[in-house]
Design an enzyme around this catalytic site. Structure first.
Site, PDB file in Angstrom:
ATOM      1  N   GLU A   1      90.928  48.173  42.619  1.00 41.12           N
ATOM      2  CA  GLU A   1      91.289  49.584  42.617  1.00 41.12           C
ATOM      3  C   GLU A   1      90.609  50.328  43.765  1.00 41.12           C
ATOM      4  O   GLU A   1      91.221  51.175  44.433  1.00 41.12           O
ATOM      5  CB  GLU A   1      90.902  50.232  41.285  1.00 41.12           C
TER       6      GLU A   1
ATOM      7  N   ARG B   1      93.765  22.482  42.581  1.00 44.17           N
ATOM      8  CA  ARG B   1      92.351  22.433  42.939  1.00 44.17           C
ATOM      9  C   ARG B   1      91.908  23.725  43.622  1.00 44.17           C
ATOM     10  O   ARG B   1      90.818  24.243  43.366  1.00 44.17           O
ATOM     11  CB  ARG B   1      92.092  21.243  43.870  1.00 44.17           C
TER      12      ARG B   1
ATOM     13  N   THR C   1      85.901   6.994  37.043  1.00 46.14           N
ATOM     14  CA  THR C   1      86.768   7.370  38.167  1.00 46.14           C
ATOM     15  C   THR C   1      85.964   7.501  39.452  1.00 46.14           C
ATOM     16  O   THR C   1      86.401   7.063  40.522  1.00 46.14           O
ATOM     17  CB  THR C   1      87.490   8.693  37.858  1.00 46.14           C
TER      18      THR C   1
ATOM     19  N   ASP D   1      87.033   4.997  42.489  1.00 40.09           N
ATOM     20  CA  ASP D   1      87.796   5.578  43.592  1.00 40.09           C
ATOM     21  C   ASP D   1      86.948   6.157  44.713  1.00 40.09           C
ATOM     22  O   ASP D   1      87.469   6.399  45.804  1.00 40.09           O
ATOM     23  CB  ASP D   1      88.711   6.689  43.052  1.00 40.09           C
TER      24      ASP D   1
ATOM     25  N   LEU E   1      87.467  14.727  45.942  1.00 40.45           N
ATOM     26  CA  LEU E   1      87.715  15.815  44.983  1.00 40.45           C
ATOM     27  C   LEU E   1      87.754  17.181  45.663  1.00 40.45           C
ATOM     28  O   LEU E   1      87.279  18.167  45.121  1.00 40.45           O
ATOM     29  CB  LEU E   1      86.657  15.815  43.864  1.00 40.45           C
TER      30      LEU E   1
ATOM     31  N   ARG F   1      92.839  19.420  50.133  1.00 38.86           N
ATOM     32  CA  ARG F   1      93.106  18.988  51.498  1.00 38.86           C
ATOM     33  C   ARG F   1      94.424  19.563  52.031  1.00 38.86           C
ATOM     34  O   ARG F   1      95.033  18.991  52.939  1.00 38.86           O
ATOM     35  CB  ARG F   1      93.103  17.461  51.565  1.00 38.86           C
TER      36      ARG F   1
ATOM     37  N   GLU G   1      90.508  15.967  36.005  1.00 41.44           N
ATOM     38  CA  GLU G   1      91.371  14.998  36.668  1.00 41.44           C
ATOM     39  C   GLU G   1      90.935  13.567  36.386  1.00 41.44           C
ATOM     40  O   GLU G   1      91.323  12.645  37.103  1.00 41.44           O
ATOM     41  CB  GLU G   1      91.388  15.241  38.177  1.00 41.44           C
TER      42      GLU G   1
ATOM     43  N   LEU H   1      88.323  10.233  29.591  1.00 37.33           N
ATOM     44  CA  LEU H   1      87.822  11.601  29.708  1.00 37.33           C
ATOM     45  C   LEU H   1      88.824  12.589  29.118  1.00 37.33           C
ATOM     46  O   LEU H   1      88.442  13.559  28.444  1.00 37.33           O
ATOM     47  CB  LEU H   1      87.546  11.942  31.172  1.00 37.33           C
TER      48      LEU H   1
END
Length: 370
Positions: free
Chosen positions: A66, A197, A209, A213, A217, A220, A306, A311
């Site tokens: 405002e 994300r 994970t 991997d 995270l 991109r 993710e 999980l």
């Protein structure tokens, strides 16, 4: 004839309100996930159906929408209408409340969308406006605005962040293969995940994970890299390697949630740049409800989960999931794949379908807790 003309004027005003409130809600998206503990609110100052002032909560949370819209509108604000996606604040700090700023600027009418559950505000902002003789219309596109403000509202009401569970499924209901990294969805759907994300405060995975991997995270998408969320790994024994990519990529904060932050491995991770969060135990697992409360106390309003099936089930079993984003590929993985905890065909009770989209070859559906 007079009654018909009156009804037509009311209908025209209603359509005008819907049009400008919809625009204010879209404008508020500019700073979603980037306003600290404050919500990203949009405000438009409109006179003679022309927008003369725009504002969105500033990066970090101040100044409010405002205030910025009134500055842009200048003296033109007198006699104008203000469209605000959340009830104007009513509590004093070093600067006056937004409700008082609207009064002082000579605004004639305020159209509000979502209600603010903060006890310092709830109903008081509108009361200040009405006491000054301003015409107030509440609840215009309230559901739509509340959906965009779900993180702030959830933290205010439940003292925890909004939890968004994202899963990518194959056509045969699998989320991948054990020990293998499987690209389930295509590039268009993956870009949409990175947009999720960019809107979230925190992205969360399990240690399984993280080990399998070694993910970054981060967001991109070109131009949105700076909107990457903080990164959280549920790591009860602090097993994340100190050479993990996320600890050395120069990205946002990495948080590790586990049992004993005084262990030698935990201290090594802390020296590598991780923030350690000591958690309560629930059996042999991290107590997720208490962890979510801790994240809310840190100022985080949304968590994008993710991680894998384990999980996901943990968050669901604790009744912590508020929104489900389910991406489905037309391809199959096979009998050796990991079963998803649910599919679109056997969605969990208590969730209602709120959206469906097609991204390339993949589909995405959204469910929100009823």
């Amino acid at each position: 004839m007079a009654v018909i003309a009156h009804d037509m004027r009311l209908t025209d005003m209603r359509l005008t309100d819907l049009r400008f409130m919809s625009a204010a809600i879209r404008y508020a998206e500019r700073h979603a996930g980037r306003t600290g503990t404050n919500p990203s609110v949009g405000c438009l100052i409109v006179k003679d159906r022309v927008i003369i002032g725009r504002g969105v909560t500033a990066l970090g949370g101040r100044p409010h929408a405002e205030t910025q819209a009134l500055v842009e509108a200048g003296t033109g604000a007198r006699g104008a209408t203000a469209y605000v996606t959340l009830e104007p604040c009513a509590h004093h700090g070093r600067t006056p409340p937004c409700a008082n700023a609207l009064v002082d600027a000579g605004i004639a009418r305020v159209v509000g969308a979502a209600a603010d559950p903060d006890p310092r505000v709830s109903g008081r902002g509108y009361a200040i406006l009405r006491a000054a003789g301003i015409d107030v219309e509440e609840g215009v596109l309230a559901e739509e605005a509340a959906d965009r403000l779900a993180g702030y509202l959830t933290r205010s009401l439940r003292k925890r962040p909004e939890v968004i569970l994202k899963l990518a499924l194959s056509a045969d209901g699998k989320i991948g293969r054990s020990g293998q990294r499987v690209a389930v969805t295509g590039p268009v759907a993956n870009a949409q995940v990175h947009l999720l994300r960019a809107r979230a405060d925190v992205i969360c995975v399990g240690i399984g994970t993280a080990l399998a991997d070694d993910p970054a995270l981060t967001c991109r998408l070109p131009g949105l890299e700076a909107r990457s969320p903080a990164r959280l790994v549920i790591d009860r024994a602090f097993d994340l390697p100190t050479q993990a990519r996320m600890l050395h990529d120069g990205g946002p904060q990495v948080m590790l949630a586990g049992f004993d932050p005084s262990s030698a491995q935990a201290r090594a991770l802390e020296r590598a740049g991780a923030r350690l969060i000591a958690t309560d135990r629930h059996g042999d697992h991290v107590a997720l409800p208490e962890l979510m409360e801790d994240l809310a106390a840190m100022g985080h309003a949304s968590v994008l989960v993710e991680g894998g099936a384990r999980l996901a089930r943990s968050f669901l079993e604790e009744n912590l999931v508020d929104r489900i984003m389910l991406f489905t590929s037309p391809d199959t993985i096979g009998a050796d794949g990991i079963d998803a905890p649910f599919t679109a065909e056997n969605m969990l009770a208590g969730f209602r379908l709120t959206g469906a989209w097609v991204y390339g070859r993949d589909e995405c559906k959204e469910w929100v807790r009823a």
